[in-house]
Write a protein that holds these residues in place. Structure first.
Motif, mmCIF file in Angstrom:
data_model
loop_
_atom_site.group_PDB
_atom_site.id
_atom_site.type_symbol
_atom_site.label_atom_id
_atom_site.label_comp_id
_atom_site.label_asym_id
_atom_site.label_seq_id
_atom_site.Cartn_x
_atom_site.Cartn_y
_atom_site.Cartn_z
ATOM 1 N N CYS A 58 64.683 42.986 54.069
ATOM 2 C CA CYS A 58 65.094 42.594 52.716
ATOM 3 C C CYS A 58 65.698 43.765 51.947
ATOM 4 C CB CYS A 58 63.910 42.020 51.951
ATOM 5 S SG CYS A 58 64.260 41.556 50.253
ATOM 6 N N THR A 59 65.297 44.991 52.306
ATOM 7 C CA THR A 59 65.858 46.158 51.626
ATOM 8 C C THR A 59 67.362 46.226 51.876
ATOM 9 O OG1 THR A 59 63.754 47.265 52.041
ATOM 10 C CG2 THR A 59 65.582 48.646 51.329
ATOM 11 N N LEU A 62 69.112 43.559 49.915
ATOM 12 C CA LEU A 62 69.292 43.981 48.518
ATOM 13 C C LEU A 62 70.473 44.941 48.391
ATOM 14 C CD1 LEU A 62 65.548 44.509 47.526
ATOM 15 C CD2 LEU A 62 67.166 43.083 46.248
ATOM 16 N N TYR A 84 58.087 46.288 44.065
ATOM 17 C CA TYR A 84 58.076 47.097 45.282
ATOM 18 C C TYR A 84 59.297 48.019 45.229
ATOM 19 C CZ TYR A 84 58.024 48.327 50.221
ATOM 20 O OH TYR A 84 58.004 49.010 51.397
ATOM 21 N N SER A 87 63.345 47.316 45.540
ATOM 22 C CA SER A 87 64.218 46.739 44.504
ATOM 23 C C SER A 87 65.017 47.838 43.815
ATOM 24 C CB SER A 87 63.407 45.977 43.445
ATOM 25 O OG SER A 87 62.338 45.255 43.992
ATOM 26 N N VAL A 129 62.779 40.169 39.650
ATOM 27 C CA VAL A 129 61.845 40.027 40.768
ATOM 28 C C VAL A 129 60.834 38.938 40.413
ATOM 29 C CG1 VAL A 129 60.147 41.234 42.200
ATOM 30 C CG2 VAL A 129 62.105 42.494 41.269
ATOM 31 N N ALA A 157 61.700 38.373 47.651
ATOM 32 C CA ALA A 157 60.964 38.839 48.827
ATOM 33 C C ALA A 157 59.549 38.251 48.874
ATOM 34 C CB ALA A 157 60.897 40.362 48.831
ATOM 35 N N SER A 179 62.489 38.413 52.075
ATOM 36 C CA SER A 179 61.927 39.302 53.090
ATOM 37 C C SER A 179 61.104 38.510 54.103
ATOM 38 C CB SER A 179 61.012 40.350 52.438
ATOM 39 O OG SER A 179 60.347 41.100 53.448
ATOM 40 N N TYR A 181 59.156 40.382 56.332
ATOM 41 C CA TYR A 181 58.243 41.406 56.837
ATOM 42 C C TYR A 181 56.933 40.729 57.272
ATOM 43 C CZ TYR A 181 55.486 45.671 57.058
ATOM 44 O OH TYR A 181 54.689 46.687 57.499
ATOM 45 N N GLY A 191 62.656 41.518 58.840
ATOM 46 C CA GLY A 191 63.794 40.622 58.686
ATOM 47 C C GLY A 191 64.060 40.330 57.227
ATOM 48 N N PHE A 319 51.296 47.541 43.050
ATOM 49 C CA PHE A 319 52.302 48.581 43.268
ATOM 50 C C PHE A 319 52.193 49.670 42.203
ATOM 51 C CE2 PHE A 319 54.697 44.671 44.751
ATOM 52 C CZ PHE A 319 54.547 44.952 46.097
HETATM 53 C C1 LIG Z 1 58.615 43.318 50.624
HETATM 54 C C2 LIG Z 1 59.535 43.498 49.467
HETATM 55 C C3 LIG Z 1 60.838 44.004 49.628
HETATM 56 C C4 LIG Z 1 61.352 44.618 50.892
HETATM 57 O O1 LIG Z 1 61.294 43.833 51.985
HETATM 58 P P1 LIG Z 1 61.521 44.480 53.454
HETATM 59 O O2 LIG Z 1 61.825 43.274 54.274
HETATM 60 O O3 LIG Z 1 60.239 45.158 53.822
HETATM 61 O O4 LIG Z 1 62.664 45.427 53.373
HETATM 62 C C5 LIG Z 1 61.677 44.030 48.519
HETATM 63 N N1 LIG Z 1 61.265 43.609 47.319
HETATM 64 C C6 LIG Z 1 60.015 43.147 47.111
HETATM 65 C C7 LIG Z 1 59.643 42.680 45.745
HETATM 66 C C8 LIG Z 1 59.110 43.096 48.172
HETATM 67 O O5 LIG Z 1 57.855 42.669 47.965
#
Ligand SMILES: *Cc1c(COP(=O)(O)O)cnc(C)c1O
Length: 376
Positions: A58-59, A62, A84, A87, A129, A157, A179, A181, A191, A319
């Motif tokens: 997800c990174t 983004l 997290y 973002s 978010v 995510a 995300s 993850y 992913g 976080f």
């Molecule tokens: C988990 C998460 C991400 C990142 O996701 P990845 O797939 O680990 O890169 C981004 N934003 C938020 C708010 C998340 O909780």
């Protein structure tokens, strides 16, 4: 440390294994193969949009969202202080500056008013978010962005499947990211997924994901791109997961309902605060979470530590706000984000967590909160 009850675990109880074996047997284990398009279409159908673009996490989704919407050095983007780190990082990767916004005490998300008050002359976009699965007040945020002529990215995510009046988060903004993850509601190991509203920009997003290659001219790379592709094997897991999305979403809601009922006495005593529910907003309870209203950060950390040591229950603190991290340090303070970060804790939340386990967790939490309070 090994736990009796983990905070989270991936539950692969659908066709995941069958699809992965099929992907391996077919020889298509890299980023070409039929599961990629099938998974993209399944996610698009779940969100209620035309098309989605899979990514390796997800990174990177983004980052692609920011690039596709034209974010460049010198620009500023509003982003919650409590999120997290990915973002904010995606904005920084483009040489732009994340401008932090404090969150709302009751919903833990940023309101449209808070975004509007944080506005700067260089603001070109808002990255909202949906924290821990509860939708942000996205209709108001969309209106604000339209009025001021900037774009909106939804970081979903933690909130795939969450809705506002039946409409899925991720379908409101100019772009959205998801995300997969290992600890997210739907997982592919690592992913991600990207949605881009403007059909003319989808091609750019796909090019940026695949080393900037021209789709009509192999090995010709007219723009600087990246390798942010998902593999067919990961997509095979994802398709198996998404077929079970209703089950995973309903499980989390069952778990959240039971936690809320069990913890009501602690709430009534003023020891614990749950998140306000908002009419029309349906959370996915990525992680069921609460605020320890009494005590300080030390108390919260002690609660987490004793639950781990005495009961083998894994809890997680919230976080760290972005303004407390070295690269995003500012002179401003974000009192609500800081308070929530120091007092918040997330409970074990995953499909299949039994009612009995939830009851045991709540009993342990109750004993531990009372005991650690008297020690403070
Ligand atoms: C988990 C998460 C991400 C990142 O996701 P990845 O797939 O680990 O890169 C981004 N934003 C938020 C708010 C998340 O909780």
């Amino acid at each position: 440390m090994s736990f009796k009850v983990n905070l989270s675990k991936p539950i692969l109880c659908g066709n995941e294994k069958k699809y992965v074996i099929d992907a391996i047997d077919s020889g298509w284990i890299s980023s070409i193969g039929p599961y990629i398009a099938r998974f993209e279409q399944a996610v698009a159908a779940l969100i209620g949009v035309d098309e989605c673009i899979s990514t390796n996490n997800c990174t990177t989704a983004l980052h692609l969202a920011c690039l596709t919407l034209g974010l460049k050095p010198g620009d500023e983007v509003l982003v919650p202080a409590l999120t997290y780190v990915a973002s904010a990082n995606a904005i920084a990767y483009c040489g732009a500056k994340p401008v932090l916004v404090d969150c709302d005490r009751a919903s833990w998300n940023c309101t449209a008013t808070a975004f509007s008050q944080a506005w700067t002359p260089r603001t070109v976009g808002v990255l909202a978010v949906h924290l821990y699965g509860l939708p942000s007040p996205i209709n108001e945020i969309v209106d604000l962005c339209h009025r001021r002529g900037v774009w909106l990215i939804e970081d979903c995510a933690e909130s795939i499947g969450a809705t506002i009046n039946g409409k899925k988060v991720g379908s409101f903004g100019d772009a959205a990211t998801f995300s997969f993850y290992g600890n997210k509601t739907i997982s592919t190991g690592e992913g991600g997924m990207l949605y881009v509203r403007d059909p003319e920009k989808i091609c750019l997003a796909r090019m940026l994901r695949g080393q900037g290659m021209d789709p009509n001219r192999p090995y010709w790379h007219p723009i600087l791109g990246y390798n942010y592709r998902m593999t067919n094997v990961a997509a095979a897991i994802g398709l198996g997961q998404i077929e079970m999305a209703d089950y995973h979403l309903e499980e989390r809601r069952r778990i959240a309902r039971r936690y809320a009922v069990n913890l009501a006495p602690l709430v009534a005593e003023g020891l614990l605060q749950l998140r306000d529910s908002i009419p029309g907003f349906e959370s996915t309870f990525w992680l069921f979470s609460a605020i320890l209203s009494s005590g300080n950060k030390q108390h919260r950390d002690n609660v987490i530590k004793s639950l781990a040591e005495q009961y083998g229950i894994e809890m997680r603190p919230f976080f760290v706000p972005m303004n407390c991290l070295p690269m995003y340090k500012t002179d401003s303070s974000y009192p609500v984000a800081e308070f929530l970060s120091e007092h918040g804790l997330s409970f074990p939340t995953y499909s299949g967590l039994t009612n009995r386990e939830i009851d045991e967790i709540c009993a342990a939490v109750s004993k531990t909160i009372c005991k650690t309070i008297s020690k403070n």
